[in-house]
Every structure is written in structure tokens, then in C-alpha cells.
Scaffold this active site. Structure first.
Site, PDB file in Angstrom:
ATOM      1  N   ASP A  96       0.864  -1.186   0.000  1.00  0.00           N
ATOM      2  CA  ASP A  96       0.000   0.000   0.000  1.00  0.00           C
ATOM      3  C   ASP A  96       0.901   1.237   0.000  1.00  0.00           C
ATOM      4  OD1 ASP A  96      -3.154   0.553   1.684  1.00  0.00           O
ATOM      5  OD2 ASP A  96      -1.954   1.973   0.516  1.00  0.00           O
ATOM      6  N   ASP A 130      -2.694   4.965  -2.412  1.00  0.00           N
ATOM      7  CA  ASP A 130      -3.603   5.685  -1.518  1.00  0.00           C
ATOM      8  C   ASP A 130      -3.986   7.063  -2.069  1.00  0.00           C
ATOM      9  OD1 ASP A 130      -4.757   5.698   1.232  1.00  0.00           O
ATOM     10  OD2 ASP A 130      -3.493   7.455   1.442  1.00  0.00           O
ATOM     11  N   GLU A 190      -6.603   4.089  -5.256  1.00  0.00           N
ATOM     12  CA  GLU A 190      -7.770   4.493  -4.461  1.00  0.00           C
ATOM     13  C   GLU A 190      -8.131   5.906  -4.897  1.00  0.00           C
ATOM     14  OE1 GLU A 190      -7.412   6.015  -0.610  1.00  0.00           O
ATOM     15  OE2 GLU A 190      -9.241   5.083   0.147  1.00  0.00           O
ATOM     16  N   HIS A 208     -10.853  -1.182   5.617  1.00  0.00           N
ATOM     17  CA  HIS A 208     -10.472  -0.656   6.937  1.00  0.00           C
ATOM     18  C   HIS A 208     -11.038   0.746   7.186  1.00  0.00           C
ATOM     19  CE1 HIS A 208      -7.859   1.104   4.059  1.00  0.00           C
ATOM     20  NE2 HIS A 208      -7.372   1.939   4.960  1.00  0.00           N
ATOM     21  N   ASP A 209     -11.639   1.322   6.136  1.00  0.00           N
ATOM     22  CA  ASP A 209     -12.238   2.657   6.276  1.00  0.00           C
ATOM     23  C   ASP A 209     -13.756   2.593   6.378  1.00  0.00           C
ATOM     24  OD1 ASP A 209      -9.966   4.111   3.829  1.00  0.00           O
ATOM     25  OD2 ASP A 209      -9.761   3.873   6.003  1.00  0.00           O
TER      26      ASP A 209
HETATM   27  O1  TEU Z   1      -8.549   6.822   2.636  1.00  0.00           O
HETATM   28  C1  TEU Z   1      -8.925   7.885   1.796  1.00  0.00           C
HETATM   29  C2  TEU Z   1     -10.187   8.447   2.212  1.00  0.00           C
HETATM   30  O2  TEU Z   1     -10.699   9.301   1.550  1.00  0.00           O
HETATM   31  C3  TEU Z   1     -10.836   7.900   3.442  1.00  0.00           C
HETATM   32  O3  TEU Z   1     -10.320   8.572   4.553  1.00  0.00           O
HETATM   33  C4  TEU Z   1     -12.299   8.147   3.344  1.00  0.00           C
HETATM   34  O4  TEU Z   1     -12.488   9.527   3.212  1.00  0.00           O
HETATM   35  C5  TEU Z   1     -13.020   7.678   4.574  1.00  0.00           C
HETATM   36  O5  TEU Z   1     -12.125   7.285   5.494  1.00  0.00           O
HETATM   37  C6  TEU Z   1     -13.917   6.536   4.183  1.00  0.00           C
HETATM   38  O6  TEU Z   1     -14.741   6.923   3.165  1.00  0.00           O
HETATM   39  C7  TEU Z   1      -7.172   6.499   2.531  1.00  0.00           C
HETATM   40  C8  TEU Z   1      -6.902   5.350   3.488  1.00  0.00           C
HETATM   41  O7  TEU Z   1      -7.656   4.213   3.073  1.00  0.00           O
HETATM   42  C9  TEU Z   1      -7.303   5.815   4.865  1.00  0.00           C
HETATM   43  O8  TEU Z   1      -7.173   4.751   5.806  1.00  0.00           O
HETATM   44  C10 TEU Z   1      -6.396   6.968   5.260  1.00  0.00           C
HETATM   45  O9  TEU Z   1      -6.824   7.474   6.507  1.00  0.00           O
HETATM   46  C11 TEU Z   1      -6.466   8.096   4.216  1.00  0.00           C
HETATM   47  O10 TEU Z   1      -6.380   7.636   2.880  1.00  0.00           O
HETATM   48  C12 TEU Z   1      -5.286   9.043   4.398  1.00  0.00           C
HETATM   49  O11 TEU Z   1      -4.112   8.362   4.019  1.00  0.00           O
END
Ligand code: TEU
Ligand code: CA
Length: 593
Positions: free
Chosen positions: A102, A204, A255, A328-329
Site C-alpha cells: 500500500d 492511496d 484508491e 479498513h475505512d
Molecule cells: O482513505 C482515503 C479516504 O478518503 C478515506 O479517509 C475516506 O475519506 C473515509 O475514510 C472513508 O470513506 C485512505 C486510506 O484508506 C485511509 O485509511 C487513510 O486514513 C487516508 O487515505 C489518508 O491516508
């Protein structure tokens, strides 16, 4: 990029998404680690995935659980050593599993030496590695952008006497991709890991790496992603891949929150040679209420299905969709889109069958294959994720009653998807032998865990055994049938709780029908007839005995007695149908070519 005639591995195989800190601890510190992933590789092989994507394990202060990297070339001791990574790659390859890392390239940690140097030596080699601006005329931040994690997207750095941009936490300064040395340095990082045997990367928030010239203010309801220069993002990604010609098989999935359909199509089209896939967000935002993510409403199957069908349309032809329902989000899919209370096993299986047989690459998030669910999050203190905790604070500061704010945030808190993997009913859920887990396992782990589901067989009812065997069979059926990999996606019904679509290629067709609700729901006669007509061997997958013949005499009577066909709650199936029948079904839905 791939030759268009050969089906690349990442179209045929599913990807398993690991959140390392919550996957398997082996040294008793209560945090998952690389040796833990190595220990569980046979489990991934048996599940039938072709690759694993692990969240960031690089050196990091862990402000955002590793998405704040302070050294892209070193493994954080929390997870192990570079040698552990070498062992993991070798073992995974021995088992036919590819390894994706990642890459968090939109921003680094403020502890990265680049940022330290950029701060203290503005005229030095790293002075332009980040996005620095003088204060606005009023002495405040250069523009009105807000961070995804709340608050202004600018922080003042007194040593340098300027503001720096951070679309996320202040500890995550955005890298300046407009500066060619930054782009070259990041391509070098990728080369470093590719030379160690890594097969590709998840990138990311990669659609945010280039911001519009002048960094203009956003209009009052502007979305932060309106400030992106998509043409430059595309160009930088093409340059990134072109900088790595020695790795022609390099797999890249980006992403891309809130990306435009046109950009998703352009950036993944074979001819642009940028990304192979993107991770879209529309389908995981269908339950955003008027106040957005932290004002959730109940999701409904037609909205979810309609959004997924639209994504399929956008990425038809030479682009290629990714298929993820959790990560995880996100909150846990079975709690969010299924019915974890009354039909936990069956709704998890029905969602998987319906969702992962769309055109595209399934990305299975750790724990979804055993229907891990949301956790109670009864107290504000249970919400430790930076984004979710900040959201809770912001809601209360905005005057929302604390209980109401907690009720809203707990449904979407990222903590829901970050609890330790539930391997067994042993103490610590089998996640850690003798450590205290960094986060408590879900209280239901004694009943919902891998060990409890391993003994079941694919023909068992997922409602009673849990969905693990069903997932294995689903991934195997998908991989073994070219129509499920390469076939066109033809929607039939997306606007009711019962969903239906066809996958069709030149040789055969598969009809997918799913009741994505907890109530028995009428089934269109043409579909009921297709079910009745199908020989038993044509039924590839089913979450329940969906046909009278299959369900035994008592159901035959029930089924026959019903004036119109109904599909039981969370009944879902995939059946092979002759091309002629498929065309007949399409005509019946007036969806024919
Ligand atoms: O997530 C990108 C992101 O936009 C997410 O934070 C989203 O806005 C929300 O959490 C769920 O819709 C990536 C990673 O997956 C996340 O874990 C990180 O916190 C973020 O980028 C910053 O690196
Ligand atoms: Ca550990």
C-alpha cells in the site's frame, strides 16, 4: 500493462485485503505483524485468492495507523523487519499468491526526513517537496480548504514561517507532485520494493496528487476533490509507470475517492497505461445522509445496486472494475448492507454472491468471509480512529447532543472494520496468543470465527455454518468459469429488493438472482421459470435451497402453493443458462440488444 488477448492474473483472481495490525500477532505485543501474515498464508491459499494487499507496514508514527509514512524503504518494527517482508514475499509466491503493498504517496508523515529538511532548509534540495504557502492577506490560511479529518487543510510551521497543506491530518503533509524530484523519488521507492519481489501496489488517494493551479478557494458547498487537476494526475501516473519499464507486469490499483466517471474510465483504459483498476466510492456512500458520511441513513438495495450497475457501465469495455464492499475505512458489510441480527450467515453469503459475480476483480476484506460485524462502540472512548474521533468531536462542537453524535458516528466509524481478525474462540480470538490486543476483539468472536466455520462444507447452509465455505466455493466458481471473468454485465433488475443480472460471453450465460432483503419478495415470472427449468447441475451457487425440487417435498408444496413465486429472505443463486434462454430473459426485461 497487459496484452489484451491474455487474461491477466488480476482479472481472474480475487485479492484479499489485510489490515496488518489486526490480522495475526505472533510476538505477543497485541499488534498484528508480518510473521503473522506468513503464518496465515495457507488460509489464504485455501480461500482461493490470487493476491494479498496489505495496508502500510512502513516506518510510521502511527497517527493514522500507518498512512503517515516516515520512511518508505523501511518496515516499522511494530510489524517486523525487511527480512520478514522478504520471507513473506517468498512464501506467498510459493503458494501462488501475489503480494501488493500500500503506497501512501499523496502525503508523508511530518516525521519523514524530507519534511524535516523542507521545514528547516527551504532553499535546500527538499525545500519544494511539500506544498508551502505564505499566509493570506488576513494572516490566516492561504485558502478555505478543509481537511478530510476536520479543521483547516493548512497548518502553520513557525520554523519556516509558512503554512503547509495537508488534506488529511496535520501530521500528513501533502507531497508536491508538481516538483519532478518528488515524482522521481517516489518512483525509486516503488522500484526498491519491486526489486524485492513485490507484484504491485494499491495507491492511496492517488487521484489527489495534483491540485488545481493557484489552489483556489472552494465555493461554499465545494467538495475538497473539486480542487484536483485530473489531467495532470493522469499524466503523472503514466510517467510513474513509464519510469518502471523493467517491470512490465506491474499491477497498480488506485484508491480514488469521489473521482469523476470520465477520469475513472480514462485512467484505467488499457491504452492510457496508467492504472489497472481504481477503487471507487459511490457505492460505499449510498447511505450518506443529508449531512454526509457522519449523518448516515439506512442503505437500500436498489440504491446500492443501481450505483454498482452505473459503475459497471462506466468501466465497461477496455476498463476494469474493482469490487470491494468493505475495508479498513468502512463499517462491516454484513452490518451495513446485510442483516447481522437475523440472517447474518445467509445475508453475508447473498451479498458476496450478488456483488462479487459482477464484472471486475473481487477484493475480499479480512473478516468479511466469516461475516465479522460492527462492534457496539458504546462509549466515545471506543472510537480511536483519528477520522472518526475527529468527526465525533466536530459534531458535538456543532451542537449535536453527545449521545446523538455517538449514535451517528458509531454506525460509520472506521473502528468497526479494524477489530482483530477472529480466528478461534480462544482468548484473544486466536489473534494473539498471550498479548493484549491493541483493540478489543468483537464480543461475538466465540461464535463467529474461522475455526468454527472451517469444518463446514460449501453445500451447508451459510445461515447455520457461517459463510466461509460459501466464499471458498464462490471464488472457485468465479475463477473456473470464463464467463464470470470475461463476460459482459447485463443488468435485469436493480430497482427492487430482488436483484438480477446476467453475465454473458459468446459461449454461455450465468443468471444471478438475489433477494437482498430480510423479507420474502416476489420474483418475476420469467426468472421463476428459469429457476424451475434449470437442471440441478446448472445451479452453480445458492444460499438457500432456492427450488422446490432442491428443498425437499415440504418446500415443494410450499413453493407450488404460492400463487406467485417468492424468493426467501437473502436467497441468492447463480445458474448457468443457455444463450438462447439468456436472450429470452433479456427480451422479457426489454433489455435486449
Ligand atoms: O482513505 C482515503 C479516504 O478518503 C478515506 O479517509 C475516506 O475519506 C473515509 O475514510 C472513508 O470513506 C485512505 C486510506 O484508506 C485511509 O485509511 C487513510 O486514513 C487516508 O487515505 C489518508 O491516508
Ligand atoms: Ca505483533
Amino acid at each position: 500493462m497487459q496484452d489484451s488477448t491474455v487474461v491477466p492474473w488480476w482479472k481472474e483472481s480475487a485479492i484479499y485485503h489485510i489490515y496488518p495490525r489486526s490480522f495475526q500477532d505472533t510476538n505477543g505485543d497485541g499488534v498484528g505483524d508480518l510473521p503473522g501474515i506468513i503464518r496465515r498464508l495457507p488460509y489464504l491459499r485455501d480461500l482461493g485468492v490470487g493476491a494479498l494487499w496489505m495496508g502500510p507496514v512502513f516506518r510510521s508514527p502511527q497517527v493514522d495507523n500507518g498512512y503517515d509514512v516516515s520512511d518508505y524503504r523501511d518496515i516499522d518494527p511494530l510489524f517486523g523487519t525487511p527480512t520478514d517482508m522478504d520471507r513473506l514475499i517468498a512464501h506467498a509466491h510459493d503458494l501462488g499468491i501475489r503480494v501488493l503493498l500500500d503506497l501512501v504517496f499523496n502525503h508523508s508523515s511530518n516525521q519523514h526526513r524530507w519534511f524535516q529538511a523542507s521545514t528547516t532548509d527551504p532553499d535546500g534540495p527538499y525545500g519544494s517537496y511539500y506544498i508551502w504557502r505564505d499566509p493570506a492577506a488576513d494572516g490566516g490560511p492561504p485558502n478555505n480548504w478543509r481537511s478530510f479529518f476536520g479543521g483547516p487543510a493548512w497548518s502553520w510551521e513557525s520554523t519556516r514561517g509558512q503554512y503547509y497543506l495537508h488534506l488529511f491530518a496535520p501530521e500528513q503533509p501533502d507531497l508536491n507532485w508538481e516538483h519532478p524530484p518528488v515524482r522521481a523519488a517516489l518512483a525509486d521507492v516503488a522500484r526498491f520494493w519491486l526489486e524485492r519481489g513485490v507484484d504491485g501496489f494499491r495507491m492511496d488517494v492517488i487521484n489527489m496528487i495534483s491540485k488545481r493551479d493557484g489552489l483556489p478557494d472552494l465555493p461554499p458547498n465545494g467538495d475538497l476533490v473539486d480542487i484536483i487537476d485530473e489531467d495532470r494526475v493522469l499524466r503523472y501516473l503514466q510517467e510513474f509507470r513509464a519510469a518502471l519499464p523493467e517491470f512490465p507486469e506491474l499491477f497498480l490499483v488506485g484508491e480514488t475517492p469521489h473521482v469523476s466517471p470520465d477520469f475513472a474510465r480514462r485512467v484505467t483504459a488499457r491504452e492510457t497505461a496508467a492504472l489497472d483498476m481504481v477503487l471507487l466510492f459511490d457505492h460505499v456512500e449510498v447511505d450518506n445522509g443529508p449531512g454526509g458520511r457522519w449523518d448516515p441513513v439506512a442503505p437500500d438495495p436498489p440504491r446500492l445496486a443501481g450505483t454498482v450497475a452505473a459503475q459497471q457501465q462506466i468501466l465497461a469495455g477496455s476498463s476494469w472494475p474493482s469490487l470491494y464492499l468493505g475495508n479498513h475505512d468502512q463499517p462491516r458489510a454484513v452490518s451495513r448492507f446485510g442483516d447481522a441480527r437475523r440472517f447474518r450467515g445467509r445475508s453475508a453469503a447473498a451479498l458476496a454472491l450478488w456483488f462479487y459475480l459482477h464484472r471486475g476483480t473481487p477484493i475480499v476484506y479480512q473478516g468479511d468471509e466469516i461475516a465479522m460485524a460492527n462492534v457496539p462502540l458504546e462509549r466515545a472512548a471506543d472510537i480511536v480512529d483519528i477520522e472518526s474521533a475527529n468527526a465525533l468531536q466536530e459534531l458535538v462542537a456543532a451542537g449535536v447532543a453527545p449521545d446523538e453524535a455517538l449514535a451517528r458516528v458509531r454506525r460509520r466509524a472506521r473502528d468497526n472494520g479494524r477489530t482483530p481478525m477472529q480466528w478461534s474462540a480462544d482468548g484473544g480470538a486466536g489473534f494473539t496468543d498471550d498479548g493484549t490486543p491493541w483493540y478489543p476483539p468483537a464480543p461475538d468472536y466465540p461464535d463467529w470465527n474461522v475455526a468454527a466455520q472451517l469444518s463446514a462444507t460449501p453445500s451447508d447452509d451459510p445461515q447455520s455454518t457461517g459463510p466461509l465455505p460459501f466464499y471458498r466455493r464462490l471464488l472457485s466458481v468465479r475463477k473456473d468459469r470464463p464467463v464470470l471473468v470475461r463476460g459482459d454485465f447485463l443488468p435485469l433488475i436493480t430497482d427492487t429488493a430482488v436483484q438480477a443480472y446476467l453475465r454473458r460471453d459468446g459461449a454461455t450465460a450465468v443468471l444471478v438472482i438475489a433477494n437482498l432483503s430480510s423479507t420474502a419478495t416476489p420474483l418475476a415470472p420469467v426468472l421463476a421459470e428459469a429457476l424451475e427449468r434449470a437442471p440441478a447441475e446448472a445451479i452453480l451457487l445458492s444460499t438457500t435451497p432456492i427450488r422446490a425440487a432442491e428443498a425437499g417435498p415440504e418446500a415443494a408444496m410450499t413453493q407450488a402453493a404460492r400463487p406467485s413465486r417468492h424468493l426467501d429472505p437473502w436467497a441468492a443463486c447463480a445458474l448457468e443458462v443457455p444463450l438462447a434462454d439468456a436472450d429470452g430473459i433479456l427480451q422479457a426485461f426489454d433489455g435486449g440488444e
